[in-house]
Design an enzyme around this catalytic site. Structure first.
Site, mmCIF file in Angstrom:
data_model
loop_
_atom_site.group_PDB
_atom_site.id
_atom_site.type_symbol
_atom_site.label_atom_id
_atom_site.label_comp_id
_atom_site.label_asym_id
_atom_site.label_seq_id
_atom_site.Cartn_x
_atom_site.Cartn_y
_atom_site.Cartn_z
ATOM 1 C CG HIS A 41 37.823 -26.589 -61.735
ATOM 2 N ND1 HIS A 41 37.849 -27.356 -60.591
ATOM 3 C CD2 HIS A 41 38.833 -25.695 -61.612
ATOM 4 C CE1 HIS A 41 38.830 -26.955 -59.819
ATOM 5 N NE2 HIS A 41 39.440 -25.947 -60.394
ATOM 6 N N GLY A 152 38.096 -18.311 -62.651
ATOM 7 C CA GLY A 152 36.996 -18.174 -61.693
ATOM 8 C C GLY A 152 37.131 -16.884 -60.893
ATOM 9 C CB SER A 191 40.648 -28.121 -55.489
ATOM 10 O OG SER A 191 40.244 -27.814 -56.800
#
Ligand code: PAF
Length: 283
Positions: A41, A152, A191
């Site tokens: 990120h 992304g 994540s």
């Protein structure tokens, strides 16, 4: 030292903060996230800073892109740590609405996506996903009115879907894709990697290794189908349950049978234990 980012949690607070940012015609880049921020990120934030004068990061775990059996409830929520990371990157504004601010009582509109959203990849296994993503990203674009938005490339189909949507619906936002950040052993940063047990974490980079092997074989002139079959064997051999490993046209995501019809993108999704991982590479 620059001041910490403003945190907006309501639409009026967001509007005020954006008006302040846009004084003197500053351009704005948006980085949409669901929080649980990692270096991947932060690389999006750095790219956003190169593309615009001011950077807004949204942190919102979007319920409409999760099916009832998926991990909405347990998705990692680490706002304090996220805000500290974004402050260290000199982000200007954090947009952190709660579910009620994003989907107020009576909310009943939705963006329907076609084209890359029905390519038969993620949509085959998560049919609810792109409707939820497109709707929340459309809302984020309307709320923040960014000049640029950075996503992304790990969610490659998502990148294609939001790129198409921004053009199709004249949203006036330039969607920019950022390269996937990887751990030293090749595992794509995500994540959801925190869900992996120690043993699974050791096996997880097999996805990337298998795709590299498929790409190597295709480049060496082997057929795409045979190369994919070899890759699938490596993945299932390591204990994954494979959802798909496919070679697609990198722009349209249409199935591709020969290298001359390329550019080729390899895309994979597989479960390791309870954790579902996705990844992709160019050939
Ligand atoms: O990629 C994500 O983190 C999410 O799908 C996004 C784009 C922030 C929408 O909720």
């Amino acid at each position: 030292m620059s001041s910490p980012p403003v945190v907006a949690r309501t639409i009026p607070a967001l509007r005020r903060a954006l008006a302040e940012l846009r004084r003197r015609n500053a351009s704005v880049a948006l980085v949409p996230t669901m929080g649980a921020l990692h270096d991947g990120h932060l690389s999006l934030v750095r790219l956003a800073k190169r593309r615009a004068d001011k950077v807004v990061v949204s942190v919102f775990v979007n319920p409409t892109q999760f099916a009832p059996h998926e991990d909405f409830g347990s998705y990692p929520r680490t706002f304090k740590a996220d805000a500290a990371k974004l402050a260290a990157e000199n982000v200007d504004l954090i947009w952190n609405p709660d579910v009620k601010a994003m989907y107020p009582e009576g909310f009943s509109s939705r963006i329907i996506t076609e084209g890359p959203a029905v390519a038969g990849l993620e949509d085959r296994f998560r049919p609810h996903f792109f409707g939820g993503v497109a709707t929340v990203v459309g809302k984020l674009f309307n709320q923040c009115r960014p000049d640029v938005a950075v996503f992304g490339s790990k969610d490659f189909q998502q990148l294609r879907v939001v790129t198409r949507m921004a053009v199709d619906l004249d949203m006036g936002v330039k969607v920019v894709g950022a390269p996937t950040m990887r751990e030293r052993d090749g595992l794509a940063m995500s994540s959801r990697n925190v869900y992996l047990s120690d043993e699974e974490r050791v096996l997880a980079p097999t996805l990337y290794r298998a795709m590299k092997e498929v790409a190597r074989r295709i480049k060496a002139g082997k057929s795409i189908d045979a190369s994919l079959a070899a890759g699938a064997e490596l993945i299932t051999g390591a204990g994954f349950v494979l959802d798909y490993l496919e070679a697609r046209h990198a722009e349209s995501l249409a199935p591709i049978k020969s290298r001359k019809d390329g550019p080729i993108r390899l895309l994979v999704a597989a479960k390791l234990g309870k954790t579902r991982l996705i990844d992709n590479i160019a050939v």
